[in-house]
Every structure is written in C-alpha cells, then in structure tokens.
Design a protein around this motif. Sequence first.
Motif, PDB file in Angstrom:
ATOM      1  N   ASP A 146       0.809  -0.879   0.368  1.00 36.20           N
ATOM      2  CA  ASP A 146      -0.267   0.050  -0.199  1.00 36.20           C
ATOM      3  C   ASP A 146       1.313   1.342   0.338  1.00 36.20           C
ATOM      4  O   ASP A 146       2.320   1.546   0.906  1.00 36.20           O
ATOM      5  CB  ASP A 146      -0.622   0.175   1.387  1.00 36.20           C
ATOM      6  CG  ASP A 146      -1.943   1.560   1.773  1.00 36.20           C
ATOM      7  OD1 ASP A 146      -1.112   1.940   0.916  1.00 36.20           O
ATOM      8  OD2 ASP A 146      -3.212   0.562   1.560  1.00 36.20           O
ATOM      9  N   TRP A 147       0.828   2.466  -0.923  1.00 36.34           N
ATOM     10  CA  TRP A 147       1.930   3.410  -0.753  1.00 36.34           C
ATOM     11  C   TRP A 147       1.532   4.297   0.353  1.00 36.34           C
ATOM     12  O   TRP A 147       3.226   4.551   0.643  1.00 36.34           O
ATOM     13  CB  TRP A 147       1.185   3.600  -2.255  1.00 36.34           C
ATOM     14  CG  TRP A 147       2.609   5.117  -2.715  1.00 36.34           C
ATOM     15  CD1 TRP A 147       2.247   6.505  -2.866  1.00 36.34           C
ATOM     16  CD2 TRP A 147       3.802   5.710  -2.568  1.00 36.34           C
ATOM     17  NE1 TRP A 147       2.932   6.923  -3.023  1.00 36.34           N
ATOM     18  CE2 TRP A 147       4.044   6.592  -2.837  1.00 36.34           C
ATOM     19  CE3 TRP A 147       4.697   3.815  -2.809  1.00 36.34           C
ATOM     20  CZ2 TRP A 147       5.837   7.356  -3.607  1.00 36.34           C
ATOM     21  CZ3 TRP A 147       6.191   4.287  -2.851  1.00 36.34           C
ATOM     22  CH2 TRP A 147       6.273   5.618  -3.241  1.00 36.34           C
ATOM     23  N   ASP A 148       0.224   4.147   0.764  1.00 39.14           N
ATOM     24  CA  ASP A 148       0.282   5.269   1.923  1.00 39.14           C
ATOM     25  C   ASP A 148       1.434   4.799   3.065  1.00 39.14           C
ATOM     26  O   ASP A 148       2.429   5.758   3.481  1.00 39.14           O
ATOM     27  CB  ASP A 148      -0.726   5.560   1.995  1.00 39.14           C
ATOM     28  CG  ASP A 148      -1.771   6.449   0.796  1.00 39.14           C
ATOM     29  OD1 ASP A 148      -0.790   7.037  -0.087  1.00 39.14           O
ATOM     30  OD2 ASP A 148      -2.836   6.545   0.735  1.00 39.14           O
ATOM     31  N   LYS A 149       1.098   3.438   3.020  1.00 40.98           N
ATOM     32  CA  LYS A 149       1.728   3.108   4.677  1.00 40.98           C
ATOM     33  C   LYS A 149       3.435   2.981   3.958  1.00 40.98           C
ATOM     34  O   LYS A 149       3.960   3.457   5.423  1.00 40.98           O
ATOM     35  CB  LYS A 149       0.899   1.820   4.584  1.00 40.98           C
ATOM     36  CG  LYS A 149      -0.364   1.588   5.087  1.00 40.98           C
ATOM     37  CD  LYS A 149      -1.150   0.219   5.837  1.00 40.98           C
ATOM     38  CE  LYS A 149      -2.202   0.593   6.039  1.00 40.98           C
ATOM     39  NZ  LYS A 149      -3.275  -0.943   6.315  1.00 40.98           N
ATOM     40  N   VAL A 150       3.568   2.787   3.193  1.00 40.08           N
ATOM     41  CA  VAL A 150       4.797   2.318   2.331  1.00 40.08           C
ATOM     42  C   VAL A 150       5.973   3.264   2.724  1.00 40.08           C
ATOM     43  O   VAL A 150       6.819   2.998   3.221  1.00 40.08           O
ATOM     44  CB  VAL A 150       5.067   1.373   1.058  1.00 40.08           C
ATOM     45  CG1 VAL A 150       7.188   1.301   0.505  1.00 40.08           C
ATOM     46  CG2 VAL A 150       4.198  -0.276   1.112  1.00 40.08           C
ATOM     47  N   SER A 186      14.970  -0.877 -10.033  1.00 36.21           N
ATOM     48  CA  SER A 186      15.188   1.011 -10.162  1.00 36.21           C
ATOM     49  C   SER A 186      15.988   1.777  -9.264  1.00 36.21           C
ATOM     50  O   SER A 186      16.064   1.653  -8.263  1.00 36.21           O
ATOM     51  CB  SER A 186      13.925   1.381 -10.523  1.00 36.21           C
ATOM     52  OG  SER A 186      13.979   3.109 -10.783  1.00 36.21           O
ATOM     53  N   GLN A 187      16.855   2.544  -9.628  1.00 43.26           N
ATOM     54  CA  GLN A 187      17.606   3.733  -8.784  1.00 43.26           C
ATOM     55  C   GLN A 187      16.628   4.360  -8.022  1.00 43.26           C
ATOM     56  O   GLN A 187      16.561   4.670  -7.121  1.00 43.26           O
ATOM     57  CB  GLN A 187      18.508   4.296  -8.994  1.00 43.26           C
ATOM     58  CG  GLN A 187      19.834   3.587  -9.404  1.00 43.26           C
ATOM     59  CD  GLN A 187      20.505   2.676  -8.953  1.00 43.26           C
ATOM     60  OE1 GLN A 187      20.932   3.169  -8.190  1.00 43.26           O
ATOM     61  NE2 GLN A 187      20.829   1.074  -9.341  1.00 43.26           N
ATOM     62  N   ALA A 225      10.848   1.844  -8.234  1.00 45.91           N
ATOM     63  CA  ALA A 225      10.727   0.410  -8.198  1.00 45.91           C
ATOM     64  C   ALA A 225       9.637   0.219  -7.060  1.00 45.91           C
ATOM     65  O   ALA A 225       9.070  -1.459  -7.619  1.00 45.91           O
ATOM     66  CB  ALA A 225      11.936   0.132  -6.654  1.00 45.91           C
ATOM     67  N   PHE A 226       8.864   0.635  -6.447  1.00 40.78           N
ATOM     68  CA  PHE A 226       7.485   0.357  -6.191  1.00 40.78           C
ATOM     69  C   PHE A 226       6.932  -0.176  -7.089  1.00 40.78           C
ATOM     70  O   PHE A 226       5.589  -0.946  -6.627  1.00 40.78           O
ATOM     71  CB  PHE A 226       7.307   1.202  -5.020  1.00 40.78           C
ATOM     72  CG  PHE A 226       5.449   1.212  -4.377  1.00 40.78           C
ATOM     73  CD1 PHE A 226       6.045  -0.321  -3.095  1.00 40.78           C
ATOM     74  CD2 PHE A 226       5.110   1.629  -5.004  1.00 40.78           C
ATOM     75  CE1 PHE A 226       4.681   0.192  -2.564  1.00 40.78           C
ATOM     76  CE2 PHE A 226       3.198   1.172  -4.197  1.00 40.78           C
ATOM     77  CZ  PHE A 226       3.089   0.407  -3.343  1.00 40.78           C
ATOM     78  N   ILE A 265      12.555  -3.703   3.623  1.00 41.67           N
ATOM     79  CA  ILE A 265      10.781  -3.570   3.469  1.00 41.67           C
ATOM     80  C   ILE A 265      10.615  -5.115   2.497  1.00 41.67           C
ATOM     81  O   ILE A 265      11.043  -4.817   0.853  1.00 41.67           O
ATOM     82  CB  ILE A 265      10.403  -2.572   2.851  1.00 41.67           C
ATOM     83  CG1 ILE A 265      10.928  -1.162   4.021  1.00 41.67           C
ATOM     84  CG2 ILE A 265       9.586  -2.660   2.649  1.00 41.67           C
ATOM     85  CD1 ILE A 265      10.818   0.056   3.468  1.00 41.67           C
ATOM     86  N   ILE A 266       9.941  -5.946   3.255  1.00 45.03           N
ATOM     87  CA  ILE A 266       8.446  -6.848   2.279  1.00 45.03           C
ATOM     88  C   ILE A 266       7.445  -6.249   1.964  1.00 45.03           C
ATOM     89  O   ILE A 266       7.372  -6.193   3.038  1.00 45.03           O
ATOM     90  CB  ILE A 266       8.637  -8.350   2.816  1.00 45.03           C
ATOM     91  CG1 ILE A 266      11.001  -8.296   3.031  1.00 45.03           C
ATOM     92  CG2 ILE A 266       8.831  -9.360   2.006  1.00 45.03           C
ATOM     93  CD1 ILE A 266      10.880  -8.577   4.883  1.00 45.03           C
ATOM     94  N   THR A 267       7.479  -6.075   0.749  1.00 47.86           N
ATOM     95  CA  THR A 267       5.834  -6.071   0.557  1.00 47.86           C
ATOM     96  C   THR A 267       5.352  -6.986   0.359  1.00 47.86           C
ATOM     97  O   THR A 267       5.722  -7.273  -1.036  1.00 47.86           O
ATOM     98  CB  THR A 267       5.835  -5.053  -1.030  1.00 47.86           C
ATOM     99  OG1 THR A 267       6.987  -5.357  -1.494  1.00 47.86           O
ATOM    100  CG2 THR A 267       6.350  -3.793  -0.154  1.00 47.86           C
TER     101      THR A 267
END
Length: 254
Positions: free
Chosen positions: A96-100, A121-122, A127-128, A166-168
């Motif tokens: 979840d982008w907001d949480k990450v 990606s750098q 990358a997300f 961080i493991i998404t």
Amino acid sequence: LRPLIVSNSILRELTPLDRYRYSLANRGAYDAVSSFNRQAYRIQHILSPYFNEDEINIFRLVQLKTDTLISGSSALQFFDLLVFSDSDLDLYIVRDWDKVTLLVGFLTSAAYEYAPRADQSQIFQQAFEAGRSYHVEPDLSDDYSSRDIWDVCSFIRGTDGKKIQIITCEKNIIQVILGFHSTCVMNVISYTYAYALYPYATFVEKRSIAIQNHGRSRCVPSINIANGDGTLASFLPRQVPFALDLNFETLHDL
C-alpha cells in the motif's frame, strides 16, 4: 528465593515452559518470573541495534499506523533472548503506497538509504511501481515467495552498514510467514503482540521442521532438520502457538 540478579541468571537458562512451571511453585517464584519477563521480553532489545531510543518510539508508532510486522531472524531472537550481530531487520508490510511511504520516510529520517539490487530501479518510487519481483530471499521457499511477495527493498545505514529490509506483500502478510522454509522462523511481532507459531519445537526442543509447499496447498512438515531422522510425531501434536503481550510481558496460549 535467591537475590533477583541471581534468579535472573538462572531463569535465562530455562526454556519458556520451564520458567512457566517454576512460576507456579509459589508467589515468590511467580513474582521472580514476572520480573524477568518484563526485563527480558522488551522489543527494544532487537530494535536498539538499528535505532536510538527516540527512533524506537517513533518506529513503534509507524508500525501501529502501517500494520507492519517484524519477522524472520529478528522475531526468533526476540523469543530466544538473543541478538545476532550480523542479522538484518525484516519488516513485512502490505503493498500500500501510503503505508509504505510512511515507513520509508521514517527509515530515511533515521539515516537509512535505499540500496537497490541490480534488477531494481535506482529510484524507490519507480521500484515500488514496477512489476512484481521474483527475487527470492533466503527465508522464503521458491514457489511461495514468488506468489505472495511483491518485492524486497533494502535500506542501509552508511555509518555502520546496518541493513533493514522492507518486504512488500501482495495481500496477506501471514500467508507469507507461513511460506517460510522452516518452522523456527515462523514468529511474528506486531505493535501489540509477539506470536510464536511453533514454540515447543523451536524454544523447548530446539528443533526446526522443514516445510514443503505443493502449489497452493497448506504447508506440510517434511523432516526434522536438527536430527535428520524424520521423527516429527513425538512433538508435533504438542504445538500450541502462544502470544506475548508487549505491554505487560505475559504469555498467552492461542
């Protein structure tokens, strides 16, 4: 009873089950074990190599807001009252982008920098947003990690090389935990509780059970890694997961 310092030295050498049994002897024993638990089972012990005291307090709030779970070797160390100098801190979070971004923002403020792999990606946001990665971490079996983990992103502190990953997870973090290669790392720490799924085998018998995954079927125990003799029946029926309340340091059967 002996003085508290002596008692703690003895209690540390006991298994959690033996400490519990000792606490039933009398009120003094109960108080000694309760005091030991309050001192020994502190989340600060596994977080202090990565954050200072103020940062730990902020991280705990971030963990609460983002539903981040700590697992892998760090959770094992927490229950086994150990600290491995060469281990990483593995943080599991739903994609979840907001949480990450909240979690990543905190890590950046604590002097950790994104350290992409060669196939990433750098820029972290790119990358997300990229497609699923099939990079496999050592704690995960090949077929399970490719299905439930979206990606693994590393953050490293330049001053000492400390590493946080961080493991998404695509949907359910617990599904990922159950996909680990063996039972000894099936432990997880939330904001409120620490959970051990195979406490008897891991912390009493000091054994680990290899896990085989067959497509989407449930995890199936295969062999006894410690002895290599395949004798699982003696202790598998006694597996009762327990939870440790991080506020009061008390154990609960699940």
